[in-house]
Scaffold this motif. Structure first.
Motif, PDB file in Angstrom:
ATOM      1  N   ALA A 369      -9.572   3.923  -6.724  1.00 25.91           N
ATOM      2  CA  ALA A 369     -10.480   3.303  -7.684  1.00 25.91           C
ATOM      3  C   ALA A 369     -10.857   1.889  -7.232  1.00 25.91           C
ATOM      4  O   ALA A 369     -12.018   1.473  -7.330  1.00 25.91           O
ATOM      5  CB  ALA A 369      -9.844   3.274  -9.067  1.00 25.91           C
ATOM      6  N   HIS A 370      -9.854   1.122  -6.753  1.00 26.85           N
ATOM      7  CA  HIS A 370     -10.139  -0.207  -6.220  1.00 26.85           C
ATOM      8  C   HIS A 370     -11.092  -0.109  -5.021  1.00 26.85           C
ATOM      9  O   HIS A 370     -12.063  -0.874  -4.920  1.00 26.85           O
ATOM     10  CB  HIS A 370      -8.835  -0.889  -5.779  1.00 26.85           C
ATOM     11  N   LYS A 371     -10.784   0.813  -4.138  1.00 33.02           N
ATOM     12  CA  LYS A 371     -11.618   0.973  -2.947  1.00 33.02           C
ATOM     13  C   LYS A 371     -13.049   1.325  -3.325  1.00 33.02           C
ATOM     14  O   LYS A 371     -14.011   0.760  -2.788  1.00 33.02           O
ATOM     15  CB  LYS A 371     -11.023   2.049  -2.042  1.00 33.02           C
ATOM     16  N   ALA A 406      -7.106  -8.789  -0.124  1.00 31.48           N
ATOM     17  CA  ALA A 406      -6.656  -8.887  -1.524  1.00 31.48           C
ATOM     18  C   ALA A 406      -5.387  -8.063  -1.657  1.00 31.48           C
ATOM     19  O   ALA A 406      -5.215  -7.046  -0.987  1.00 31.48           O
ATOM     20  CB  ALA A 406      -7.731  -8.371  -2.474  1.00 31.48           C
ATOM     21  N   THR A 407      -4.452  -8.526  -2.501  1.00 30.36           N
ATOM     22  CA  THR A 407      -3.237  -7.770  -2.760  1.00 30.36           C
ATOM     23  C   THR A 407      -3.406  -6.979  -4.048  1.00 30.36           C
ATOM     24  O   THR A 407      -3.973  -7.476  -5.040  1.00 30.36           O
ATOM     25  CB  THR A 407      -2.026  -8.707  -2.871  1.00 30.36           C
ATOM     26  N   GLY A 411      -1.127  -1.037 -11.738  1.00 26.78           N
ATOM     27  CA  GLY A 411      -1.644  -1.367 -13.051  1.00 26.78           C
ATOM     28  C   GLY A 411      -2.812  -2.320 -13.063  1.00 26.78           C
ATOM     29  O   GLY A 411      -3.442  -2.530 -14.115  1.00 26.78           O
ATOM     30  N   ALA A 412      -3.140  -2.914 -11.909  1.00 23.41           N
ATOM     31  CA  ALA A 412      -4.285  -3.825 -11.858  1.00 23.41           C
ATOM     32  C   ALA A 412      -5.581  -3.032 -12.003  1.00 23.41           C
ATOM     33  O   ALA A 412      -5.741  -1.959 -11.423  1.00 23.41           O
ATOM     34  CB  ALA A 412      -4.284  -4.593 -10.541  1.00 23.41           C
ATOM     35  N   VAL A 417      -8.795  -7.940  -8.806  1.00 21.15           N
ATOM     36  CA  VAL A 417      -7.890  -8.477  -7.783  1.00 21.15           C
ATOM     37  C   VAL A 417      -8.507  -9.731  -7.182  1.00 21.15           C
ATOM     38  O   VAL A 417      -9.740  -9.888  -7.126  1.00 21.15           O
ATOM     39  CB  VAL A 417      -7.613  -7.438  -6.674  1.00 21.15           C
ATOM     40  N   GLU A 418      -7.666 -10.654  -6.728  1.00 20.86           N
ATOM     41  CA  GLU A 418      -8.146 -11.911  -6.132  1.00 20.86           C
ATOM     42  C   GLU A 418      -8.403 -11.716  -4.647  1.00 20.86           C
ATOM     43  O   GLU A 418      -7.508 -11.329  -3.896  1.00 20.86           O
ATOM     44  CB  GLU A 418      -7.121 -13.014  -6.350  1.00 20.86           C
ATOM     45  N   VAL A 419      -9.602 -11.988  -4.228  1.00 22.20           N
ATOM     46  CA  VAL A 419      -9.998 -11.849  -2.829  1.00 22.20           C
ATOM     47  C   VAL A 419      -9.890 -13.196  -2.132  1.00 22.20           C
ATOM     48  O   VAL A 419     -10.383 -14.222  -2.634  1.00 22.20           O
ATOM     49  CB  VAL A 419     -11.451 -11.315  -2.716  1.00 22.20           C
TER      50      VAL A 419
END
Length: 423
Positions: A369-371, A406-407, A411-412, A417-419
């Protein structure tokens, strides 16, 4: 012939993308030709020394006995064994392409070819058996405007790659031929004389004169040429007026040749906007080795290196070998293998790219999902599981062309997320 690791391949493709984009911005259209051409076409006497370096392909169906029989002949007839060969440049294929498709092309055709070529070189630093060429050509325009378009597009491409400060050295093969005629060199000795003149930067006037005498060149012609070399002069002249061009050449050069060079300088100056800042110089001893050049020739130089980064010239007689009638043509080739090593990492990196460093316990669905969120925004994404040596992981990602990381924790939410920059 070389393998390329991902970082090298990424760098090369990014540089190629910049070159392709700038060429297209200047109105050139990309074509593609086969990697093979007919043997007779590759060995038609128009490729110069490159013909000797061609990889030839045996005719299908030949057995070992036929090859041995041909090899036993007093004079090996390669044409009896080979009917095809790998292209050694992109100009000969372009001439054949234009002759084949002329009816479907505009009267003035502006071509891009970016593709590998093959030569049976002795492998050494800077010389490869397979390498990329990046060519632009204009077919159908005999005026200085064609050369000016190529020069302006090439300089703009160099600037776009972060290599500002490039310059173009120009000359004309007709001026060289006229010079040799004025000094009295015989027609059959001129190819060898030009080879020696091309060494002027390396061996100087004394070395050129000595080598010409060793070659057995006409003594009076060598004396006249040596005297011309020793007169007070500079190697570089701004080609913006007839006086400058005439000053660099012996008396007797045709007016039309000088007029063409002057018009070229004026056209480039008009295109660039400021004649005082035009990186164009006239070098009366610039030769370039290709035998098919018929007029203007040029080389691309940059202050960071001592060797040329590209070049080209006018080859009005080549297409007529395939078409039966002469068609004006001129081309410029950027030396990709030399340039790619000079381009900075920032230019070669992807504009938007991020490495998502995740812990082992992050569910696959969350990672994807992040990707997907980054990909949807036009960002290139790589997933990497966190390692003990995080610094090494990030250094490898930077070497591969990624610009940020980004890490990701379990649950994020996607997009939260912080880039951070990898710079």
């Amino acid at each position: 012939m070389r393998d390329f690791l991902p970082a090298d391949k990424t760098r090369r493709e990014r540089v190629l993308a910049v070159i392709r984009e700038r060429y297209r911005a200047h109105g050139f259209d990309e074509i593609e030709t086969p990697v093979m051409e007919e043997y007779s076409r590759l060995h038609a006497g128009i490729g110069g020394d490159n013909e000797k370096l061609a990889f030839n392909i045996l005719k299908r169906g030949l057995d070992a006995d036929a090859v041995r029989a041909a090899a036993d002949e007093p004079t090996l007839d390669v044409a009896a064994l080979a009917d095809l060969g790998l292209r050694y440049d992109l100009t000969v294929p372009l001439a054949r392409f234009y002759a084949t498709h002329r009816a479907q092309l505009p009267s003035v055709f502006r071509s891009i070819q970016i593709a590998p070529v093959w030569r049976a070189e002795r492998p050494q630093k800077g010389r490869y058996r397979q390498f990329m060429q990046c060519d632009i050509d204009i077919i159908g325009d005999a005026t200085p405007r064609a050369e000016a378009e190529l020069i302006v597009a090439s300089l703009d491409t160099l600037d776009a790659l972060g290599l500002e400060g490039g310059s173009i050295r120009i000359n004309d093969r007709r001026a060289l031929d006229g010079m040799l005629d004025v000094f009295g060199f015989a027609a059959d000795e001129r190819p060898g004389v030009l080879i020696t003149i091309d060494k002027l930067d390396k061996i100087g006037p004394d070395g050129v004169a000595a080598e010409l005498r060793e070659r057995g060149a006409t003594p009076d012609a060598v004396d006249a040429f040596e005297q011309f070399l020793r007169r007070p002069q500079t190697r570089e002249y701004n080609p913006y007026g007839e006086r400058q061009i005439r000053k660099a050449l012996p008396e007797g050069i045709a007016d039309e040749v000088v007029a063409h060079l002057v018009a070229l300088g004026e056209t480039v100056a008009a295109a660039r906007g400021d004649a005082a800042d035009i990186p164009l110089v006239f070098d009366p001893f610039l030769v370039r080795g290709m035998g098919y050049y018929t007029g203007t020739i040029f080389e691309l130089a940059h202050p960071s290196v001592t060797y040329s980064l590209g070049g080209g010239g006018r080859y009005d007689g080549m297409i007529g070998r395939f078409l039966g009638q002469d068609v004006p043509a001129v081309g410029f080739s950027i030396g990709f293998e030399r340039i790619v090593d000079l381009v900075s990492a920032s230019v070669a990196a992807d504009a938007a790219s991020v490495v998502l460093v995740h812990d082992r316990d992050v569910p696959v669905a969350e990672l994807l999902a992040h990707k997907a969120a980054f990909v949807a925004s036009g960002t290139r994404v790589r997933l990497e599981q966190r390692t003990k040596n995080l610094k090494g992981l990030l250094e490898r990602a930077a070497n591969d062309g990624y610009t940020a990381f980004a890490t990701v924790s379990a649950g994020a939410a996607p997009g939260e997320v912080e880039v951070k920059s990898l710079g």
